[in-house]
Design an enzyme around this catalytic site. Structure first.
Site, PDB file in Angstrom:
ATOM      1  N   GLY A   1       0.875  -1.175   0.000  1.00 56.98           N
ATOM      2  CA  GLY A   1       0.000   0.000   0.000  1.00 56.98           C
ATOM      3  C   GLY A   1       0.909   1.220   0.000  1.00 56.98           C
TER       4      GLY A   1
ATOM      5  N   HIS B   1      -9.863  -0.611  17.914  1.00 55.23           N
ATOM      6  CA  HIS B   1      -9.632   0.704  17.309  1.00 55.23           C
ATOM      7  C   HIS B   1     -10.956   1.189  16.732  1.00 55.23           C
ATOM      8  CE1 HIS B   1      -7.713   4.025  15.411  1.00 55.23           C
ATOM      9  NE2 HIS B   1      -7.929   3.594  14.179  1.00 55.23           N
TER      10      HIS B   1
HETATM   11  O1  TXD Z   1      -4.919   3.433  13.214  1.00 59.62           O
HETATM   12  C1  TXD Z   1      -5.219   2.851  12.167  1.00 59.62           C
HETATM   13  N1  TXD Z   1      -4.989   1.542  12.037  1.00 59.62           N
HETATM   14  C2  TXD Z   1      -5.873   3.641  11.043  1.00 59.62           C
HETATM   15  C3  TXD Z   1      -5.852   2.862   9.751  1.00 59.62           C
HETATM   16  C4  TXD Z   1      -5.357   5.007  10.905  1.00 59.62           C
HETATM   17  C5  TXD Z   1      -5.557   5.686   9.730  1.00 59.62           C
HETATM   18  C6  TXD Z   1      -5.969   5.027   8.468  1.00 59.62           C
HETATM   19  N2  TXD Z   1      -6.331   3.659   8.615  1.00 59.62           N
HETATM   20  C7  TXD Z   1      -6.540   2.826   7.418  1.00 59.62           C
HETATM   21  O2  TXD Z   1      -5.325   2.604   6.718  1.00 59.62           O
HETATM   22  C8  TXD Z   1      -7.472   3.396   6.386  1.00 59.62           C
HETATM   23  O3  TXD Z   1      -8.819   3.296   6.811  1.00 59.62           O
HETATM   24  C9  TXD Z   1      -7.155   2.513   5.213  1.00 59.62           C
HETATM   25  O4  TXD Z   1      -7.840   1.290   5.354  1.00 59.62           O
HETATM   26  C10 TXD Z   1      -5.645   2.260   5.378  1.00 59.62           C
HETATM   27  C11 TXD Z   1      -4.785   3.067   4.445  1.00 59.62           C
HETATM   28  O5  TXD Z   1      -5.065   4.415   4.591  1.00 59.62           O
HETATM   29  P1  TXD Z   1      -4.429   5.452   3.517  1.00 59.62           P
HETATM   30  O6  TXD Z   1      -4.843   6.811   3.951  1.00 59.62           O
HETATM   31  O7  TXD Z   1      -2.985   5.150   3.289  1.00 59.62           O
HETATM   32  O8  TXD Z   1      -5.246   5.052   2.205  1.00 59.62           O
HETATM   33  P2  TXD Z   1      -4.834   5.354   0.682  1.00 59.62           P
HETATM   34  O9  TXD Z   1      -4.086   6.628   0.590  1.00 59.62           O
HETATM   35  O10 TXD Z   1      -6.070   5.152  -0.110  1.00 59.62           O
HETATM   36  O11 TXD Z   1      -3.795   4.168   0.372  1.00 59.62           O
HETATM   37  C12 TXD Z   1      -4.233   2.844   0.255  1.00 59.62           C
HETATM   38  C13 TXD Z   1      -3.454   2.235  -0.900  1.00 59.62           C
HETATM   39  C14 TXD Z   1      -3.804   2.874  -2.256  1.00 59.62           C
HETATM   40  O12 TXD Z   1      -2.625   3.402  -2.856  1.00 59.62           O
HETATM   41  C15 TXD Z   1      -4.390   1.738  -3.071  1.00 59.62           C
HETATM   42  O13 TXD Z   1      -4.009   1.744  -4.440  1.00 59.62           O
HETATM   43  C16 TXD Z   1      -3.760   0.537  -2.368  1.00 59.62           C
HETATM   44  O14 TXD Z   1      -3.787   0.861  -0.989  1.00 59.62           O
HETATM   45  N3  TXD Z   1      -4.508  -0.695  -2.599  1.00 59.62           N
HETATM   46  C17 TXD Z   1      -3.906  -1.885  -2.721  1.00 59.62           C
HETATM   47  N4  TXD Z   1      -2.598  -2.221  -2.627  1.00 59.62           N
HETATM   48  C18 TXD Z   1      -2.334  -3.534  -2.785  1.00 59.62           C
HETATM   49  N5  TXD Z   1      -3.266  -4.495  -3.031  1.00 59.62           N
HETATM   50  C19 TXD Z   1      -4.574  -4.160  -3.133  1.00 59.62           C
HETATM   51  N6  TXD Z   1      -5.506  -5.104  -3.377  1.00 59.62           N
HETATM   52  C20 TXD Z   1      -4.940  -2.799  -2.967  1.00 59.62           C
HETATM   53  N7  TXD Z   1      -6.136  -2.148  -2.996  1.00 59.62           N
HETATM   54  C21 TXD Z   1      -5.837  -0.855  -2.755  1.00 59.62           C
END
Ligand code: TXD
Length: 319
Positions: A10, A176
């Protein structure tokens, strides 16, 4: 000694920030992974071009091929979708569970010895599913949430009391989500429990209760302000602290979503508890004693996590 390898599955808002922080701390070589081709490569190149300014020698690459994760020592998973205003973390379950299945298979195949830190929401269910899908040992798969929630709690307390964040230590237990349990009895300012801070009249009970609630709503507050995504600087900093404790065998005691095998009377669940993180991964779960009100709040939080885990089992019966 060979440089460590840190893989970031990610490469979005948190993933890119993770890469930048890991490079600044020179924790090892970094591989950014994403399914959106170009994004990991572009961010890797950009952070590499900051190296001459900052002086780190990390090799930073981007990929959309799982084989490039081969031999990673630490994997931090943010793959999935974040929430939009009005959405709860639980609304992300179905879509992100499918992502965890793909990510788990990739980890199992190319980096089965890695220490895996899951960030993807709904965190407690996603880290549980990721451990199942990957088949990695339960002590080597952990969820990041408690460090972030405790850091939010510390920030609000330090800001209110006008003291340094260095002298405030906060404790958050449980899932969380809205049912997380900021523990005022175990949170201190220079060793003085917050409950005594109230008795001393340094902070009113109402102010402390409002800070506890603002901590619970910490994620939603930022989602409401940003509108296009969720928090990423503090989540990234929190996960890097966990990764560093593993890589340097620091044995830090950090709140994290860890696998419980009887501790707190729970078996087979992931939920936020104090954990010793060292070279053995989640090395020890610390069982603190809870008074009846704390136990009640913890039980409520555990019930909401177990509800999400049940929902995962319904969607993916093989779990
Ligand atoms: O405290 C915590 N755990 C939380 C978690 C704090 C803040 C955000 N939280 C969660 O982290 C949020 O609800 C999301 O589920 C994740 C990632 O948050 P982010 O802000 O980094 O999301 P983005 O910017 O959308 O990045 C997610 C990336 C994006 O580039 C997609 O293309 C990629 O994930 N993505 C994938 N990568 C690999 N494989 C698959 N299948 C895939 N699908 C999407």
């Amino acid at each position: 000694m060979a440089r460590k390898k840190i893989a970031l599955i990610g490469s979005g808002q948190i993933g890119g920030t993770l890469a930048h922080l890991a490079a600044l701390k020179d924790l090892g070589d970094i591989v950014l992974f994403d399914i959106v081709d170009g994004v990991p490569q572009g961010k890797a190149l950009d952070i590499s071009q900051a190296a001459p300014v900052e002086g780190y020698d990390a090799k930073i690459t981007g990929t959309s091929k799982y084989e490039d994760l081969k031999g990673a020592d630490v994997i931090i998973v943010t793959a999935g979708v974040p929430r939009k205003p009005g959405m709860s973390r639980d609304d992300l379950l179905e879509i992100n569970l499918k992502v965890m299945e793909q990510v788990g298979a990739g980890i199992a195949k190319y980096a089965p010895k890695a220490f895996v830190i899951c960030i993807t929401n709904p965190l407690d269910a996603m880290v549980w599913a990721l451990q199942k899908f990957s088949g990695l040992p339960t002590n080597m798969v952990i969820g990041m949430a408690g460090v972030l929630d405790s850091s939010r709690f510390v920030h609000f307390i330090a800001d209110e009391l006008k003291v340094s964040v260095e002298d405030v230590n906060a404790f958050v237990l449980g899932g969380h989500g809205d049912t997380m349990v900021p523990l005022t009895r175990y949170s201190t300012v220079a060793g003085i429990p917050l409950t005594d801070i109230v008795k001393m009249g340094w902070m009113s009970k109402e102010t402390l209760d409002a800070i506890v609630q603002r901590t619970r709503d910490g994620g939603a507050e930022i989602v409401g302000l940003l509108k296009t995504g969720s928090a990423f600087y503090a989540p990234a900093a929190s996960a890097i602290a966990m990764a560093e404790s593993y890589l340097k065998d620091k044995k830090r005691v950090l709140p994290a979503a860890a696998y419980l095998d009887g501790q707190y009377g729970l078996k087979g669940t992931y939920v936020g508890v104090p954990v010793v993180i060292g070279a053995g991964g989640a090395e020890k779960i610390i069982e603190i004693s809870l008074n009846s009100a704390e136990q009640k709040a913890f039980d409520k939080s555990v019930a909401s996590v177990e509800g999400l885990i049940e929902a995962c089992k319904k969607i993916a019966p093989k779990l």
